[in-house]
Design an enzyme around this catalytic site. Structure first.
Site, PDB file in Angstrom:
ATOM      1  N   TYR A  57      -2.112  -0.581   1.712  1.00  0.00           N
ATOM      2  CA  TYR A  57      -2.782  -1.723   1.921  1.00  0.00           C
ATOM      3  C   TYR A  57      -3.057  -2.470   0.319  1.00  0.00           C
ATOM      4  CZ  TYR A  57      -6.763  -4.762   3.324  1.00  0.00           C
ATOM      5  OH  TYR A  57      -7.704  -5.766   3.519  1.00  0.00           O
ATOM      6  N   LYS A 112     -11.667  -3.715  -7.434  1.00  0.00           N
ATOM      7  CA  LYS A 112     -13.068  -2.724  -7.292  1.00  0.00           C
ATOM      8  C   LYS A 112     -13.594  -2.359  -8.787  1.00  0.00           C
ATOM      9  CE  LYS A 112     -11.218  -1.498  -2.983  1.00  0.00           C
ATOM     10  NZ  LYS A 112     -10.175  -1.261  -2.172  1.00  0.00           N
ATOM     11  N   ASP A 147       0.122  -2.004  -7.193  1.00  0.00           N
ATOM     12  CA  ASP A 147      -1.334  -2.376  -6.636  1.00  0.00           C
ATOM     13  C   ASP A 147      -2.276  -1.272  -7.078  1.00  0.00           C
ATOM     14  OD1 ASP A 147      -3.597  -2.740  -5.396  1.00  0.00           O
ATOM     15  OD2 ASP A 147      -2.801  -3.136  -3.372  1.00  0.00           O
TER      16      ASP A 147
HETATM   17  C1  LIG Z   1      -9.267  -2.538  -1.412  1.00  0.00           C
HETATM   18  C2  LIG Z   1      -7.867  -2.845  -1.768  1.00  0.00           C
HETATM   19  C3  LIG Z   1      -7.270  -4.221  -1.821  1.00  0.00           C
HETATM   20  C4  LIG Z   1      -7.966  -5.232  -1.214  1.00  0.00           C
HETATM   21  O1  LIG Z   1      -9.212  -5.711  -2.065  1.00  0.00           O
HETATM   22  P1  LIG Z   1     -10.376  -6.666  -1.569  1.00  0.00           P
HETATM   23  O2  LIG Z   1     -11.107  -6.788  -2.795  1.00  0.00           O
HETATM   24  O3  LIG Z   1     -10.835  -5.862  -0.522  1.00  0.00           O
HETATM   25  O4  LIG Z   1      -9.750  -7.769  -0.990  1.00  0.00           O
HETATM   26  C5  LIG Z   1      -6.022  -4.238  -2.000  1.00  0.00           C
HETATM   27  N1  LIG Z   1      -5.211  -3.122  -2.353  1.00  0.00           N
HETATM   28  C6  LIG Z   1      -5.573  -1.871  -2.492  1.00  0.00           C
HETATM   29  C7  LIG Z   1      -4.986  -0.813  -2.950  1.00  0.00           C
HETATM   30  C8  LIG Z   1      -7.151  -1.761  -2.034  1.00  0.00           C
HETATM   31  O5  LIG Z   1      -7.676  -0.436  -2.074  1.00  0.00           O
END
Ligand SMILES: *Cc1c(COP(=O)(O)O)cnc(C)c1O
Length: 436
Positions: free
Chosen positions: A146, A274, A241
């Site tokens: 994701y 995060k 990511d």
């Molecule tokens: C949480 C997450 C996102 C999205 O971040 P948001 O702040 O919720 O938009 C993207 N990539 C990874 C790996 C994530 O865990």
């Protein structure tokens, strides 16, 4: 099923009359596991309190950011100081550079970076930048990873390597996802075949280095090595990511762990979120200077944000990074997290329930399966009904874990050995129920 209190239930009913599903992000609604979500009134250290005053040991940590636990005094002090000076200016502040420097000190692949407000924005912007910098349109992502909810990423695999994706959400026109190729995670041969077919059209490969949105699945070293080598060979950019893993699994992120295994390993672009915001809406993307300088106002790739680099959010992020940068922070956190996974595994074994788990730094995952999965189809072999009973059994005992088996879990520096022992003892009772 969890006993829901009058307060949680009535708040949920009220919210459902106002907000679709009663929540502002779907997984919070407990649809996967059933029952009523806990409405949270307060957090302190490793604990949350729900609307009925029940104390919960929190292993979600706001889905990752709260690595210091809730209400860390140094973070609160920095935020209070920033708030008093103003909430938002829409003009540059010195603290944005301080945060950029703090990030770059620990993540050397980032030569330039830009702050945004969410991981979704970081992903959407990184992909636009990769397309703009390479002049190519196609992107490769992996099943089960994701990267936020940008249109081009809401996609499932087509029927073969030659066919691109299909939208997984209504409202995403097929034309928007037809340049997204979805491949299986950890499948080197498939990635090689995709580059053999489309190599000169691929702008980027985007991946989670430890996939935390299919619970917890590590990219194998050969897979990561192949992704790096194929991108380099074909002139595509590798986007790692680290929205979840950055400052969570190690001070240098997951990329620092792969750099120990793969000589000279660096992504071209990195996404952060995060933990880097410490609980405030803040995220970032950054990487190679020549690529990042394609962004406006220097280059032709447009990207902007009214609240980007917000002074309260940067204060929160900086204070958080200061704490996690202290010597021994990740060693202690990793040890605590490992103790939890080991304890859960022993409890499951004692009750004869299949279980396996893994962790890195303060990020963890577990499956009611005999062996760790390596990709999304293997994750899907988990017994969802059994997982849901485990989840509710824990919640009934005051242990707050992710309400879906596709989510990683998080331990914070505020969790004590006693919290871990309490959790393991509760899990053992639930495993006994599952075994019967
Ligand atoms: C949480 C997450 C996102 C999205 O971040 P948001 O702040 O919720 O938009 C993207 N990539 C990874 C790996 C994530 O865990």
């Amino acid at each position: 099923m969890t006993d829901t209190t009058d307060h949680n239930l009535s708040l949920f009913h009220h919210a459902q009359a106002l907000i679709p599903g009663g929540v502002n992000s779907p997984v919070r609604a407990f649809r996967a596991v059933g029952g009523t979500p806990s409405f949270i009134t307060r957090g302190q250290g490793a604990y949350l309190w729900d609307a009925d005053g029940r104390r919960l040991i929190d292993y979600i940590g706001s889905w990752g950011p709260m690595i210091l636990g809730h209400g860390h005094p140094a973070v609160l002090e920095a935020v209070h100081r920033a708030v008093a000076l103003g909430l938002s200016f829409g003009a540059p502040t010195e603290r944005e550079s301080e945060l950029a420097e703090a990030i770059m000190r620990h993540v050397p692949s980032i030569e330039r970076l830009r702050l945004v407000s969410s991981g979704t924005e970081a992903g959407m912007s990184a992909i636009r930048l990769a397309r703009g910098a390479t002049g190519r349109s196609k992107i490769v992502k992996f099943n089960g990873c994701y990267h936020g909810h940008a249109d081009a990423l809401l996609v499932k695999a087509g029927s073969g390597l030659a066919t691109f994706g299909h939208a997984t959400s209504a409202g995403v026109p097929e034309v928007v996802v037809q340049d997204t190729l979805v491949l299986e995670y950890n499948d080197v041969a498939q990635l090689e075949a995709a580059f053999a077919l489309h190599g000169d059209k691929i702008a980027c490969v985007i991946m989670e280095p430890i996939a935390g949105n299919m619970n917890f699945v590590r990219a194998s070293v050969p897979f990561m090595r192949a992704a790096r080598a194929l991108c380099t060979k074909h002139g595509a950019l590798l986007i790692i990511d680290e929205v979840m893993t950055g400052f969570r699994v190690a001070l240098g992120g997951a990329q620092s762990l792969y750099a120990k295994e793969i000589a000279g390993f660096q992504p071209d672009l990195t996404m952060l979120g995060k933990v880097v915001g410490g609980g405030m809406p803040l995220a970032a993307f950054g990487g190679r200077r020549d690529v990042m300088e394609q962004l406006a106002p220097l280059g032709p790739v447009y990207q902007a944000g009214t609240l980007s680099g917000n002074p309260v959010a940067t204060a929160c992020g900086l204070a958080t990074l200061r704490e996690v940068g202290k010597p021994g922070f990740y060693a202690a956190l990793a040890e605590r997290t490992r103790a939890l996974i080991t304890g859960l595994a022993q409890a499951a074994k004692a009750e004869g329930v299949p279980f396996c788990g893994d962790s890195e730094g303060g990020m963890m995952g577990y499956f009611l399966l005999p062996a760790l999965p390596g990709n999304y189809p293997e994750v899907l072999q988990s017994d969802g009904a059994r997982f849901n009973r485990f989840f509710h059994g824990l919640l009934d005992r005051g242990i707050y874990t992710a309400p879906a088996l596709y989510e990683a879990g998080f331990v914070s520096a505020a969790h004590t050995g006693e919290d871990i022992a309490t959790t393991v003892a509760a899990a053992r009772e639930v495993f006994r129920e599952l075994a019967n």
